[in-house]
Enzyme design. Sequence first.
Site, mmCIF file in Angstrom:
data_model
loop_
_atom_site.group_PDB
_atom_site.id
_atom_site.type_symbol
_atom_site.label_atom_id
_atom_site.label_comp_id
_atom_site.label_asym_id
_atom_site.label_seq_id
_atom_site.Cartn_x
_atom_site.Cartn_y
_atom_site.Cartn_z
ATOM 1 N N ASP A 106 0.789 -1.264 0.013
ATOM 2 C CA ASP A 106 0.029 -0.018 0.139
ATOM 3 C C ASP A 106 0.849 1.343 -0.041
ATOM 4 O O ASP A 106 2.134 1.190 0.025
ATOM 5 C CB ASP A 106 -1.109 -0.108 1.248
ATOM 6 C CG ASP A 106 -0.197 -0.176 2.532
ATOM 7 O OD1 ASP A 106 0.909 0.067 2.535
ATOM 8 O OD2 ASP A 106 -1.017 -0.163 3.481
ATOM 9 N N ASP B 228 -8.069 -7.646 0.206
ATOM 10 C CA ASP B 228 -7.312 -7.817 1.116
ATOM 11 C C ASP B 228 -7.961 -7.529 2.383
ATOM 12 O O ASP B 228 -8.823 -6.625 2.325
ATOM 13 C CB ASP B 228 -5.902 -6.954 1.068
ATOM 14 C CG ASP B 228 -6.375 -5.474 1.541
ATOM 15 O OD1 ASP B 228 -6.662 -4.928 0.791
ATOM 16 O OD2 ASP B 228 -5.976 -5.349 2.770
ATOM 17 N N CYS C 297 -13.541 -29.424 6.069
ATOM 18 C CA CYS C 297 -12.246 -28.473 5.836
ATOM 19 C C CYS C 297 -11.131 -29.582 5.937
ATOM 20 O O CYS C 297 -10.963 -30.554 6.514
ATOM 21 C CB CYS C 297 -12.227 -27.427 6.933
ATOM 22 S SG CYS C 297 -10.616 -26.530 6.776
ATOM 23 N N CYS D 30 -7.931 -28.303 5.838
ATOM 24 C CA CYS D 30 -6.524 -27.558 6.005
ATOM 25 C C CYS D 30 -5.855 -28.160 7.104
ATOM 26 O O CYS D 30 -6.084 -29.327 7.501
ATOM 27 C CB CYS D 30 -6.990 -26.227 6.791
ATOM 28 S SG CYS D 30 -7.486 -26.292 8.582
ATOM 29 N N CYS E 236 -7.396 -28.722 10.680
ATOM 30 C CA CYS E 236 -8.282 -29.456 10.637
ATOM 31 C C CYS E 236 -8.043 -31.072 10.477
ATOM 32 O O CYS E 236 -8.644 -31.820 11.106
ATOM 33 C CB CYS E 236 -9.293 -29.133 9.695
ATOM 34 S SG CYS E 236 -10.406 -27.607 10.484
ATOM 35 N N HIS F 111 -5.817 -22.053 9.602
ATOM 36 C CA HIS F 111 -7.299 -22.483 9.014
ATOM 37 C C HIS F 111 -7.981 -21.545 8.397
ATOM 38 O O HIS F 111 -8.826 -21.525 7.571
ATOM 39 C CB HIS F 111 -8.390 -23.031 10.269
ATOM 40 C CG HIS F 111 -9.686 -23.025 9.854
ATOM 41 N ND1 HIS F 111 -9.923 -24.093 9.701
ATOM 42 C CD2 HIS F 111 -10.494 -22.323 10.129
ATOM 43 C CE1 HIS F 111 -11.332 -24.116 9.198
ATOM 44 N NE2 HIS F 111 -11.788 -22.963 9.750
#
Lengths: 373, 373
Positions: free
Chosen positions: B90, B270, B308, B310, B313, B339
């Site tokens: 930014d 974002d 999930c 991930c 998980c 996660h």
Amino acid sequence: MQFTVDATDGRARACTLVTAHSTVRTPVFMPVGTAAVVKALDTEDLTDRLGAQIVLANTYHLYLRPGDATVAELGGLHGFTGYGRSFLTDSGGFQAFSLSDIARPDDEGILFRSHIDGSSHYFTPAKVLDIQYNLGSDIMMILDDLVALPATRERIALSIDRTTRWAARSIAYHRASQARGIGVDQNIFAIIQGGTDPHFRKISAEALCAMDFDGFAIGGLSVGEANQAMYDTVEFTTPLMPADKPRYLMGVGTPEDLVENIERGVDMFDCVMPTRNARNGTLFTSFGKINIKAAKFKKDESPIDESCDCYTCRRHSRAYLNHLYRARELTYFRLASLHNLHYYFTLMGRAREAILAGKYAAFKRDFYNKRQK
Amino acid sequence: MQFTVDATDGRARACTLVTAHSTVRTPVFMPVGTAAVVKALDTEDLTDRLGAQIVLANTYHLYLRPGDATVAELGGLHGFTGYGRSFLTDSGGFQAFSLSDIARPDDEGILFRSHIDGSSHYFTPAKVLDIQYNLGSDIMMILDDLVALPATRERIALSIDRTTRWAARSIAYHRASQARGIGVDQNIFAIIQGGTDPHFRKISAEALCAMDFDGFAIGGLSVGEANQAMYDTVEFTTPLMPADKPRYLMGVGTPEDLVENIERGVDMFDCVMPTRNARNGTLFTSFGKINIKAAKFKKDESPIDESCDCYTCRRHSRAYLNHLYRARELTYFRLASLHNLHYYFTLMGRAREAILAGKYAAFKRDFYNKRQK
């Protein structure tokens, strides 16, 4: 537990210890996972990225939070954490003593208050085993009677005597539990006390080693005494311990302490030092310690240790770690802990190789030489 | 930068954006790595465990610490962090405005004080590009004139006008820099302002989109206005933006915000939400948010979300995460952040597949249906 001495070199030993969950090669360093987690790391860090063989968890903390009954419901420490290798749990006595506002030992146990909510609790030799049955650790430590120093010789003598009586209760309780099908795969270690006084150490060692424990620890060291006094005490004590059982030096220590005490016949160690130091910015290297906070590292593109192949050194520069530390970024804690534990584990692995090759003296000389450069 | 619109479905777009460092498939969510690190995660977490395509870093923070010249010496953001894919930075203006005790904009730039040491600094349109040249980001944002709300229409009109003048200076400065061999591989995006007022949005969009930027952002939303006002503003603004350049909605948002704004033609997002919420105990699932602190999870052996896959998980239960959160263990922050970001990235990946298949409406319906169960 199966226990084999694979090789000796002088007094140094390379052993193999087989628990219900894993095979542990010694000399071994156990990282401290107080609350069923090694701070900043996860289970896969321990197994895949570090090769940790056995983790120490704190009975006192887990008893208070989330509660040992809860851990039992969730599959014990192994199920709860997903770490499938071995766990050793301490008795909780040391933390009851050091973290509590009040801790009152009597002939039956220790009364203390929770450091979390102030609630009162009472640890007895049987109670701390019941807790450890719930935790399902592979190695359980028995309750001992700790003394705040300085103490009179009378108080120390009482402590030794009480610890011996509690040990007798502990082993009897454990064997009876096992006969009832409880803790069948769990091993039990006694803790030799006596400070740096050979008289008391001898009394404690002889009394405890006469009992049928699966292993023995040397406790009450690394509490502020001079290094040489610790080394002398270990040197005096290990010959009093059975050769066919593991020897564990509790709460020790620096890399130098490990190298010295392996030479004096110790097989197992634990200490918060690698992880706590990592969080404080102190990183271990083959040439000694560095403090990653130092301004001189701000633009240093080299890894923490050029000779290190840890997860962190293969990926990141001192400059980046210096920045992460200064910016108080959470990521720093993990990367630094991975490095320091890798240093400790690698040191232990090399010590084992040296013992197997009959070259421990050369290993030790090389260890110190690199630090003098 | 190469930019291709791979498919459209209504206003929703699936695009491909090729920077000097990586190929980015949209819709894309950029995790926030303020200090050149996504909080609690490391580079390998981003690439191997999450598949993050592009990371946002904050110019204001890196300018102050470790300093953009230092980052340049260490190989720019890519060399410094070891993250080899794309970075967006930014302008630093928003943080100068929000983190500083004082922030005084004038016609030339913004005077502000460091939140770290109170030192005074002055950001101009050219200065923030110079900083971003040092950071070596793939996409640079230009400085805009922010207004504290509520503000008079006169002040807002001045802000829009000033932002346009700064944009003209920025693009001229950047093309001149590139002609001198600086920032050749770096892209520059302008930021359309105007709050939720169609009048101001139109003025800002038309003025900026007439200039030769590589992409355009919609700024000044997700600052407290009603969700519908944000959606309406985006719906009004995207048709004013060129179809052959990327569209980035800054600082947005919730999973619902992403789904709604993709439908309205946004490509890039974002937000600190997935990582900040993770640290505060709020975890995203296919059926809505849960708070892992809740007592009901203390003995819950299921993963955060059964559907999930991930890193977290696949390894850990809600009970273990509840324990780690309550014990304030550092490990919690990483597992929870992994996660939540996985949730966001998976959502974006599925949105892209839906657009490519011409089934975005069904995807959106399914997204909301799962949450109503």
